[in-house]
Every structure is written in structure tokens, then in C-alpha cells.
Write an enzyme that holds these catalytic residues in place. Structure first.
Site, PDB file in Angstrom:
ATOM      1  N   SER A 189       0.837  -1.187   0.000  1.00  0.00           N
ATOM      2  CA  SER A 189       0.000   0.000   0.000  1.00  0.00           C
ATOM      3  C   SER A 189       0.882   1.251   0.000  1.00  0.00           C
ATOM      4  O   SER A 189       1.742   1.384  -0.872  1.00  0.00           O
ATOM      5  CB  SER A 189      -0.959  -0.051   1.190  1.00  0.00           C
ATOM      6  N   GLU A 316      -9.164  -4.938  -4.574  1.00  0.00           N
ATOM      7  CA  GLU A 316      -8.512  -4.026  -3.653  1.00  0.00           C
ATOM      8  C   GLU A 316      -9.509  -3.202  -2.823  1.00  0.00           C
ATOM      9  O   GLU A 316      -9.435  -3.152  -1.596  1.00  0.00           O
ATOM     10  CB  GLU A 316      -7.605  -3.063  -4.423  1.00  0.00           C
ATOM     11  N   HIS A 408      -7.609  -5.719  -0.450  1.00  0.00           N
ATOM     12  CA  HIS A 408      -6.429  -4.965  -0.047  1.00  0.00           C
ATOM     13  C   HIS A 408      -5.913  -5.463   1.303  1.00  0.00           C
ATOM     14  O   HIS A 408      -6.672  -5.608   2.263  1.00  0.00           O
ATOM     15  CB  HIS A 408      -6.807  -3.482   0.045  1.00  0.00           C
TER      16      HIS A 408
END
Length: 508
Positions: A189, A316, A408
Site C-alpha cells: 500500500s 482491492e 487490499h
């Protein structure tokens, strides 16, 4: 250099002797070692400065304090006013049953450039150390302390902290059995966004040999936009947006003001993207620390001597929706507004409607947003790196169960081998089973192999083909060339630096 002190091992890096905990299950952990001086007082908002030396043996059996933030994450420390020695590294190393120095794996945590720390349980480096690596993780300045615009100071203090930690590795890792000539920098990330920036920063060229980037966000600010965000925060804090004004505000007050501005952004955004994704801190393209968008720099060959392993998850933004981090879009009209706000071509909305005919609007929105924010940017990073002469590999996390999406952050506990860590079940969708543990072992081995040799175990991306490894249950899949329909739909869409997170028609 290390020595025995009773039952414990004492290490001797440059600034003084340190003693960690262990060995436990074959791994010694040395935690909270200062790599730079406390960035407060006269050093606040400045580039990281050398850590002072110490006498005697420093107790390094616990993680150091974290950067100012309001987040309270499972199993991780929280920041308290007065915590100042926030620039520390942690080292995990296996017992020395080997010949020669070991590859070094350097981890940068994520957290929207706003929160997080190296002490999160799913980032424990013991399993990777048992796989034959010396694992290092670092804390760095996040939020306003790390990325807020302060006139006369660098906007990228968090990146400079990471660079300082990498220099610490070069100067000290031999004392822990690591090879300073074989360092892999890795992150997820915003940590992966940091990795992309570090690859593009020529002033630290040579500090690492390889890079692993999971879910790289398309998120960078111009100096003007960073300044506009800072003006809003300063106004909320009741001071002028000057160095004098901002220095007068204690860290906890800037954290509170930043949180308020982020909460207001959906109704009163600083930039259009904030209506949908109110992340108000990003690396800043300042022409000095970061000369341009990393994708552009990497496409020009700025990092062709660094091997790259890139990965993203298939869904995600479902995670960001689940935690309330993105705006909800549920009607066709709202979807059209979203596409217009991000300057996505109209045909892209129709393409997603055609490819997902039975999906509700929310799912199509989250799929499109996830591709715009993470998936397509990560994929292009691997492709552009290969076209520029670098060696790169691409993977996608596709593991799915009835109670779990490939969203995610779900891939990180797998790759670290930490499926049983506190908080991991939320990311992975429940207690792991045998198939999950087997997948985790495969992913961990790919990281370890890549860090050691530059080869994760499948074909590299070339200038003309994009092989993709899909991590899945019960078995992984390898596609010789990425010809998925969504990639075709994104072919004529480029990412526009002037509007972070947006896209505009054209080629890139």
C-alpha cells in the site's frame, strides 16, 4: 560484530551495543534500535539527523514508539504525546547455522501515509528469518510530521526517514549477519508507494538491489496541492500556514486537525479525489527528493538496475469500503459522476458494465476504483520497468473463500507467514485452514527466493509480454501473457499527476 552476554547475544552496530530477545524458535529479534535522532524540538520537520551514540548495552527487547497518529491497531503500540524517539529499526535474524552473510529484507509498512507502524503483529519477521533472511523493518514519520507541507522544509520527510534507515542498513547490517550488497526493499500500500519512490530517487541509488511492491497506489501530490492541504490543516489548528505557525502547534494538535480535515473532505474536498478517497497525505513531486511521478521515472529507466516484484489483489477496494475509507456509490448516476471526477473515459464505465453484467453498481464502482487506484498502476509499474530494461515480475492475489475476498492487505499475512497473528483474521476472512497455510508457505518462499536470487519462481515480464502469477486456492495459476479484458479496457487511459488518483485519456 556480536558477542555472548550470558545466554543472550549482544550486537555491536556503529552507535553502541544492543541486546535483543531470543533466540526463540531459531530467531533473535533486536527491536527499537535508533537509526536517527528524535525528529522533534529543534529537529522537527527537518531531514533526519544521526542518532546519538550510547554507552553500555542498550536494551532492544521491545518496539520503539511510533510516529504521531490517532490510529489504534490490533496488537500494535499507540502514539502518546511525549513519545519522541520514533525513528527506529527492528532486526530479526536466524541462528548462525550458515556460511556467509545473508540477504537482507527491508520492510516499509503501509497506512495511507497517515498511520501504521513496524510493530503490527502481521509484520513480525521471524518466519522470513527462518527462511534464510535478515529482516529489517522501520518506523518513519507519517501524517503531517512526515508529509505535511511546511514552507522552507522538505515535503517528503517520511521518504527521507526511510532513506536514512536504508543507510543504517548499509552501515550496520553486517553486525547482524546481513549482506549490505544484497538488500531488498519491500512494502505494501503506501509502503509500496514508498518503494516506488525510493526506486526513483537517484540520491539513494545503490542502497538496495531489489524491490517488492504490493498494491502500489497511484497517489502523489504536486507542491501546490500539498500546500493547499496544509492551509486547511493550519486553519483547523488556528495558525497561519507558515513554518512559524505550524512549528507552534504540538504534534497531537496537528494530528487532530488533520483528522478533522480528512473527515470534512468528502463534503468539502481539497482535490476532487478526496470526495471518494479522503487520504490527505501523499509523497510530493517536489523536483528534488522526488523529481516526477515514479511511474514516469521508472519508465525512463531510472531504476533499471533494481529487480522488481510487483503484486496486487483482485478486489482491492472492497477492503477500503468495508472499513469506511471510500465513499459509497450505488446508482448509475453516481457512477457516472465518479468516472467524470477521475477523468475516466466514458467507454470505460460501459466496459465494466458489459464485463460485469449481473453485478450491482457498488461492485462495478469498487472494481473500477480498485483498478484505478492500485491494480493498473501496479501492473504498469512492472511493465514499464521491463520495457526500460529492468527485470520485473508480476503477481496477483486471487485467493478466495466463501467468507473472504482477495482484498487490499489480505496478501500480506500470507507472504509474511503470519496467518495466526493478532488481527490477521480480519484481513484474511477467518481462521486459516491447511490450504491457506500451504499458500502462505508458497508466497513466503517466493519472497525469500526473490530476495536471495532475484527470481521468485516464474517468468519475468518482457517488453512485449506480461506473465502473471495468480496466488490462489487450491492451486496457483500462471498466465503466459496478461490478456484480461480489463487490461484491454485500460490500455488508452493514463494516470494524471496533476489530479492525484485521477486518470485522463491518452497514452502512457
Amino acid at each position: 560484530m556480536n558477542e555472548q552476554s550470558g545466554a543472550e547475544v549482544v550486537f555491536w552496530p556503529a552507535r553502541g551495543r544492543v541486546q535483543g530477545r531470543g533466540p526463540t524458535n531459531g530467531v533473535t529479534a533486536v527491536l527499537g534500535i535508533p537509526y536517527a535522532a528524535a525528529p522533534f524540538g529543534a529537529r522537527r520537520f527537518r531531514e533526519p539527523q544521526p542518532a546519538p551514540a550510547w554507552g553500555g548495552i542498550r536494551d532492544c527487547t521491545a518496539f520503539g514508539p511510533i510516529s504521531p497518529q490517532s490510529a489504534e491497531l490490533p496488537g500494535a503500540p499507540v502514539w502518546r504525546p511525549g513519545d519522541e524517539n520514533v525513528l527506529t529499526v527492528n532486526v530479526w535474524l536466524p541462528e548462525h547455522t550458515h556460511d556467509g552473510a545473508l540477504p537482507v529484507f527491508f520492510w516499509i509498512h503501509g497506512g495511507a501515509y497517515t498511520f501504521g507502524s513496524s510493530a503490527q503483529p502481521d509484520f513480525d519477521g521471524a518466519a522470513l528469518a527462518r527462511a534464510g533472511l535478515v529482516v529489517v523493518s522501520c518506523n518513519y514519520r507519517v501524517g503531517f510530521e512526515g508529509f505535511g507541507h511546511v514552507p522552507g522544509f522538505s515535503d517528503n520527510r517520511g521518504l527521507l526517514d526511510q532513506a536514512a534507515a536504508l543507510r543504517w542498513v548499509q552501515e550496520n547490517i553486517e553486525a547482524f549477519g546481513g549482506d549490505p550488497g544484497n538488500v531488498t526493499v519491500a512494502g505494501h500500500s503506501s509502503g509500496a508507494g514508498s518503494v516506488a519512490c525510493l526506486m526513483a530517487m537517484q540520491q539513494i541509488k545503490g542502497l538496495f538491489r531489489r524491490a517488492i511492491a504490493h498494491s502500489v497506489p497511484n497517489a502523489f501530490y504536486t507542491v501546490e496541492l500539498a500546500a493547499a492541504v496544509a492551509e486547511r490543516i493550519a486553519a483547523e489548528a488556528g495558525v497561519a500556514p507558515t513554518a512559524e505557525g505550524l512549528l507552534s502547534v504540538p504534534p497531537q494538535a496537528l494530528v487532530a486537525a488533520s483528522d478533522k480535515v480528512a473527515a470534512q473532505c468528502r463534503a468539502v474536498p481539497v482535490a476532487t479525489i478526496h470526495t471518494y478517497d479522503p487520504v490527505i497525505f501523499q509523497p510530493v513531486v517536489d523536483g528534488e527528493v522526488l523529481p516526477a511521478d515514479p511511474l514516469r521515472l521508472i519508465a525512463s529507466g531510472a531504476a533499471r538496475d533494481v529487480d522488481l516484484l510487483a503484486c496486487h489483489t483482485l478486489e482491492e477496494c472492497w477492503f477500503l469500503h468495508a472499513v469506511g475509507a471510500v465513499r459509497e456509490v450505488t446508482s448509475e448516476a453516481e457512477l457516472e459522476e465518479f468516472a467524470e471526477a477521475l477523468r475516466l473515459p466514458a467507454n470505460l464505465v460501459n466496459d465494466y458494465r458489459t464485463s460485469m453484467p449481473d453485478a450491482p453498481v457498488l461492485d462495478r464502482y469498487l472494481s473500477m476504483f480498485g483498478d484505478a487506484k492500485f491494480g493498473e498502476y501496479t501492473t504498469r509499474l512492472a511493465e514499464h520497468h521491463a520495457k526500460a530494461g529492468g527485470r520485473s515480475y508480476l503477481a496477483r492475489f486471487a485467493r478466495r473463500r466463501a467468507d473472504a475476498r482477495p482484498w487490499h492487505n489480505a496478501d500480506i499475512p500470507f507472504a509474511f507467514g503470519n496467518l495466526d497473528a493478532l488481527g490477521a483474521e480480519f484481513l484474511t476472512g477467518g481462521p486459516p485452514d491447511e490450504l491457506d497455510h500451504a499458500l502462505s508457505q508458497r508466497m513466503l518462499c517466493s519472497w525469500a527466493d526473490f530476495a536471495a536470487t532475484g527470481d521468485p519462481g516464474w517468468p519475468a515480464v518482457t517488453a512485449t509480454t506480461t506473465p502473471v502469477k495468480s496466488w490462489a486456492l487450491p492451486h496457483d495459476h500462471l498466465t503466459d501473457d496478461d490478456t484480461s479484458p480489463f487490461r484491454t479496457q485500460w490500455r488508452n487511459v493514463r494516470f494524471d499527476l496533476l489530479h492525484p488518483g485521477r486518470a485522463a485519456t491518452g497514452h502512457r
